[in-house]
Motif scaffolding. Sequence first.
Motif, PDB file in Angstrom:
ATOM      1  N   ILE A 189       0.937  -1.175  -0.012  1.00  0.00           N
ATOM      2  CA  ILE A 189      -0.100   0.017  -0.125  1.00  0.00           C
ATOM      3  C   ILE A 189       0.852   1.168   0.067  1.00  0.00           C
ATOM      4  CG2 ILE A 189      -1.467   1.434   1.520  1.00  0.00           C
ATOM      5  CD1 ILE A 189      -3.319  -0.913   0.322  1.00  0.00           C
ATOM      6  N   PHE A 190       1.862   1.171   0.557  1.00  0.00           N
ATOM      7  CA  PHE A 190       2.868   2.376   0.608  1.00  0.00           C
ATOM      8  C   PHE A 190       3.744   2.544  -0.407  1.00  0.00           C
ATOM      9  CE2 PHE A 190       3.295   1.411   5.863  1.00  0.00           C
ATOM     10  CZ  PHE A 190       2.133   2.269   5.965  1.00  0.00           C
ATOM     11  N   ASP A 191       4.051   1.766  -1.150  1.00  0.00           N
ATOM     12  CA  ASP A 191       4.792   1.494  -2.254  1.00  0.00           C
ATOM     13  C   ASP A 191       4.279   1.650  -3.553  1.00  0.00           C
ATOM     14  OD1 ASP A 191       7.327   1.165  -0.688  1.00  0.00           O
ATOM     15  OD2 ASP A 191       7.587  -0.747  -1.230  1.00  0.00           O
ATOM     16  N   PHE A 192       2.959   1.210  -3.570  1.00  0.00           N
ATOM     17  CA  PHE A 192       2.147   1.407  -4.754  1.00  0.00           C
ATOM     18  C   PHE A 192       0.745   1.853  -4.410  1.00  0.00           C
ATOM     19  CE2 PHE A 192       4.597  -2.516  -5.663  1.00  0.00           C
ATOM     20  CZ  PHE A 192       5.727  -2.344  -6.306  1.00  0.00           C
ATOM     21  N   PRO A 193       0.716   3.270  -4.060  1.00  0.00           N
ATOM     22  CA  PRO A 193      -0.591   3.676  -3.561  1.00  0.00           C
ATOM     23  C   PRO A 193      -1.546   3.779  -4.509  1.00  0.00           C
ATOM     24  CG  PRO A 193       1.299   5.395  -3.407  1.00  0.00           C
ATOM     25  CD  PRO A 193       1.703   3.845  -3.683  1.00  0.00           C
ATOM     26  N   GLU A 194      -1.077   3.987  -5.887  1.00  0.00           N
ATOM     27  CA  GLU A 194      -1.849   4.066  -7.091  1.00  0.00           C
ATOM     28  C   GLU A 194      -2.645   2.763  -7.351  1.00  0.00           C
ATOM     29  OE1 GLU A 194       2.194   2.973  -8.605  1.00  0.00           O
ATOM     30  OE2 GLU A 194       1.303   3.965  -6.903  1.00  0.00           O
ATOM     31  N   TYR A 195      -2.332   1.732  -6.695  1.00  0.00           N
ATOM     32  CA  TYR A 195      -2.945   0.266  -6.747  1.00  0.00           C
ATOM     33  C   TYR A 195      -3.671  -0.012  -5.519  1.00  0.00           C
ATOM     34  CZ  TYR A 195      -0.134  -0.354 -11.048  1.00  0.00           C
ATOM     35  OH  TYR A 195       0.521  -0.105 -12.493  1.00  0.00           O
ATOM     36  N   LYS A 196      -3.973   0.983  -4.575  1.00  0.00           N
ATOM     37  CA  LYS A 196      -4.556   0.604  -3.475  1.00  0.00           C
ATOM     38  C   LYS A 196      -5.925  -0.131  -3.615  1.00  0.00           C
ATOM     39  CE  LYS A 196      -6.416   2.268   0.965  1.00  0.00           C
ATOM     40  NZ  LYS A 196      -6.617   3.524   1.799  1.00  0.00           N
ATOM     41  N   GLN A 197      -6.793   0.271  -4.464  1.00  0.00           N
ATOM     42  CA  GLN A 197      -8.107  -0.406  -4.910  1.00  0.00           C
ATOM     43  C   GLN A 197      -7.814  -1.927  -5.310  1.00  0.00           C
ATOM     44  OE1 GLN A 197     -10.330   2.169  -7.139  1.00  0.00           O
ATOM     45  NE2 GLN A 197     -11.394   2.867  -5.269  1.00  0.00           N
ATOM     46  N   ASP A 198      -6.591  -1.941  -6.075  1.00  0.00           N
ATOM     47  CA  ASP A 198      -6.399  -3.395  -6.663  1.00  0.00           C
ATOM     48  C   ASP A 198      -5.924  -4.479  -5.615  1.00  0.00           C
ATOM     49  OD1 ASP A 198      -6.660  -2.676  -9.550  1.00  0.00           O
ATOM     50  OD2 ASP A 198      -5.226  -1.133  -9.048  1.00  0.00           O
ATOM     51  N   ILE A 199      -5.338  -3.853  -4.653  1.00  0.00           N
ATOM     52  CA  ILE A 199      -4.272  -4.399  -3.682  1.00  0.00           C
ATOM     53  C   ILE A 199      -5.444  -5.115  -2.769  1.00  0.00           C
ATOM     54  CG2 ILE A 199      -3.126  -4.498  -1.549  1.00  0.00           C
ATOM     55  CD1 ILE A 199      -1.340  -2.291  -2.904  1.00  0.00           C
ATOM     56  N   VAL A 200      -6.322  -4.216  -2.240  1.00  0.00           N
ATOM     57  CA  VAL A 200      -7.661  -4.745  -1.384  1.00  0.00           C
ATOM     58  C   VAL A 200      -8.339  -5.793  -2.225  1.00  0.00           C
ATOM     59  CG1 VAL A 200      -9.900  -3.946  -0.247  1.00  0.00           C
ATOM     60  CG2 VAL A 200      -7.681  -2.573  -0.041  1.00  0.00           C
ATOM     61  N   TYR A 201      -8.918  -5.512  -3.444  1.00  0.00           N
ATOM     62  CA  TYR A 201      -9.600  -6.488  -4.326  1.00  0.00           C
ATOM     63  C   TYR A 201      -8.993  -7.846  -4.398  1.00  0.00           C
ATOM     64  CZ  TYR A 201     -12.314  -8.615  -8.029  1.00  0.00           C
ATOM     65  OH  TYR A 201     -13.106  -9.505  -8.618  1.00  0.00           O
ATOM     66  N   LEU A 202      -7.860  -7.787  -4.744  1.00  0.00           N
ATOM     67  CA  LEU A 202      -7.243  -9.102  -4.936  1.00  0.00           C
ATOM     68  C   LEU A 202      -6.788  -9.710  -3.645  1.00  0.00           C
ATOM     69  CD1 LEU A 202      -4.534  -8.035  -7.696  1.00  0.00           C
ATOM     70  CD2 LEU A 202      -6.446  -9.528  -7.822  1.00  0.00           C
ATOM     71  N   ASN A 203      -6.552  -9.199  -2.490  1.00  0.00           N
ATOM     72  CA  ASN A 203      -6.459  -9.813  -1.242  1.00  0.00           C
ATOM     73  C   ASN A 203      -7.790 -10.263  -0.842  1.00  0.00           C
ATOM     74  OD1 ASN A 203      -3.937  -9.730   0.033  1.00  0.00           O
ATOM     75  ND2 ASN A 203      -3.883  -7.484  -0.081  1.00  0.00           N
ATOM     76  N   TYR A 204      -8.882  -9.866  -1.326  1.00  0.00           N
ATOM     77  CA  TYR A 204     -10.203 -10.467  -0.921  1.00  0.00           C
ATOM     78  C   TYR A 204     -10.619 -11.189  -1.898  1.00  0.00           C
ATOM     79  CZ  TYR A 204     -15.233 -10.336   0.191  1.00  0.00           C
ATOM     80  OH  TYR A 204     -16.490 -10.758   0.711  1.00  0.00           O
ATOM     81  N   LYS A 205     -10.107 -11.264  -2.981  1.00  0.00           N
ATOM     82  CA  LYS A 205     -10.746 -12.274  -4.186  1.00  0.00           C
ATOM     83  C   LYS A 205      -9.847 -13.203  -4.587  1.00  0.00           C
ATOM     84  CE  LYS A 205     -14.919 -10.805  -4.845  1.00  0.00           C
ATOM     85  NZ  LYS A 205     -16.238 -11.300  -4.673  1.00  0.00           N
ATOM     86  N   ASP A 206      -8.471 -13.024  -4.614  1.00  0.00           N
ATOM     87  CA  ASP A 206      -7.372 -13.786  -5.166  1.00  0.00           C
ATOM     88  C   ASP A 206      -6.714 -14.432  -4.112  1.00  0.00           C
ATOM     89  OD1 ASP A 206      -5.143 -15.007  -6.498  1.00  0.00           O
ATOM     90  OD2 ASP A 206      -5.297 -13.470  -8.069  1.00  0.00           O
ATOM     91  N   GLU A 207      -7.244 -16.121  -3.910  1.00  0.00           N
ATOM     92  CA  GLU A 207      -6.184 -16.705  -2.810  1.00  0.00           C
ATOM     93  C   GLU A 207      -4.697 -16.608  -3.264  1.00  0.00           C
ATOM     94  OE1 GLU A 207      -6.897 -21.082  -1.504  1.00  0.00           O
ATOM     95  OE2 GLU A 207      -8.832 -20.148  -1.691  1.00  0.00           O
ATOM     96  N   ALA A 208      -4.270 -16.887  -4.363  1.00  0.00           N
ATOM     97  CA  ALA A 208      -2.957 -16.944  -4.656  1.00  0.00           C
ATOM     98  C   ALA A 208      -2.148 -15.418  -4.291  1.00  0.00           C
ATOM     99  CB  ALA A 208      -2.710 -17.382  -6.130  1.00  0.00           C
ATOM    100  N   PHE A 209      -2.897 -14.459  -4.826  1.00  0.00           N
ATOM    101  CA  PHE A 209      -2.348 -13.147  -4.438  1.00  0.00           C
ATOM    102  C   PHE A 209      -2.133 -12.670  -2.940  1.00  0.00           C
ATOM    103  CE2 PHE A 209      -2.539  -8.592  -3.475  1.00  0.00           C
ATOM    104  CZ  PHE A 209      -1.751  -8.008  -4.333  1.00  0.00           C
ATOM    105  N   THR A 210      -3.546 -13.068  -2.283  1.00  0.00           N
ATOM    106  CA  THR A 210      -3.197 -13.073  -0.756  1.00  0.00           C
ATOM    107  C   THR A 210      -2.360 -13.954  -0.120  1.00  0.00           C
ATOM    108  OG1 THR A 210      -5.696 -13.093  -0.750  1.00  0.00           O
ATOM    109  CG2 THR A 210      -4.734 -13.467   1.277  1.00  0.00           C
ATOM    110  N   LYS A 211      -2.095 -15.162  -0.675  1.00  0.00           N
ATOM    111  CA  LYS A 211      -0.784 -16.032  -0.122  1.00  0.00           C
ATOM    112  C   LYS A 211       0.578 -15.456  -0.272  1.00  0.00           C
ATOM    113  CE  LYS A 211       1.359 -20.558  -0.268  1.00  0.00           C
ATOM    114  NZ  LYS A 211       1.109 -21.893  -0.841  1.00  0.00           N
ATOM    115  N   LEU A 212       0.936 -14.839  -1.482  1.00  0.00           N
ATOM    116  CA  LEU A 212       1.966 -14.260  -2.066  1.00  0.00           C
ATOM    117  C   LEU A 212       2.221 -12.852  -1.117  1.00  0.00           C
ATOM    118  CD1 LEU A 212       2.146 -14.747  -5.693  1.00  0.00           C
ATOM    119  CD2 LEU A 212       3.556 -15.635  -4.030  1.00  0.00           C
ATOM    120  N   SER A 213       1.189 -12.280  -0.992  1.00  0.00           N
ATOM    121  CA  SER A 213       1.258 -10.971  -0.023  1.00  0.00           C
ATOM    122  C   SER A 213       1.578 -11.093   1.207  1.00  0.00           C
ATOM    123  CB  SER A 213      -0.360 -10.275  -0.222  1.00  0.00           C
ATOM    124  OG  SER A 213      -0.577  -8.816   0.433  1.00  0.00           O
ATOM    125  N   LYS A 214       0.849 -12.242   2.086  1.00  0.00           N
ATOM    126  CA  LYS A 214       1.317 -12.302   3.272  1.00  0.00           C
ATOM    127  C   LYS A 214       2.689 -12.616   3.394  1.00  0.00           C
ATOM    128  CE  LYS A 214      -3.359 -13.701   4.875  1.00  0.00           C
ATOM    129  NZ  LYS A 214      -4.390 -14.794   5.303  1.00  0.00           N
TER     130      LYS A 214
END
Length: 88
Positions: free
Chosen positions: A9-34
């Motif tokens: 969120i700090f490094d890519f503030p322009e993608y904040k909505q995408d980060i939130v959406y993918l963390n909620y909807k994309d299990e693989a993204f969530t795993k990598l993000s964690k």
Amino acid sequence: MLNENHALIFDFPEYKQDIVYLNYKDEAFTKLSKQYHLLDYDIRQLELAGSPTDDEHMHQLKLQRANLKDVLFQRLKAHHDTPPVSTS
């Protein structure tokens, strides 16, 4: 810079909505993000403790973080650049 928080969120503030959406909807993204955020936290804790590890180990941790960040960024960019599906 020591102990700098590299949260997506700090490094890519322009993608904040995408980060939130993918963390909620994309299990693989969530795993990598964690995984990315845990690695970033571990690096910052080592830096705060005066880097009680050798330079090669710290370099490897930072390289892992950079590689994960690249993968996550590519997923964010792909999601952001994909036009929404029309439901009409």
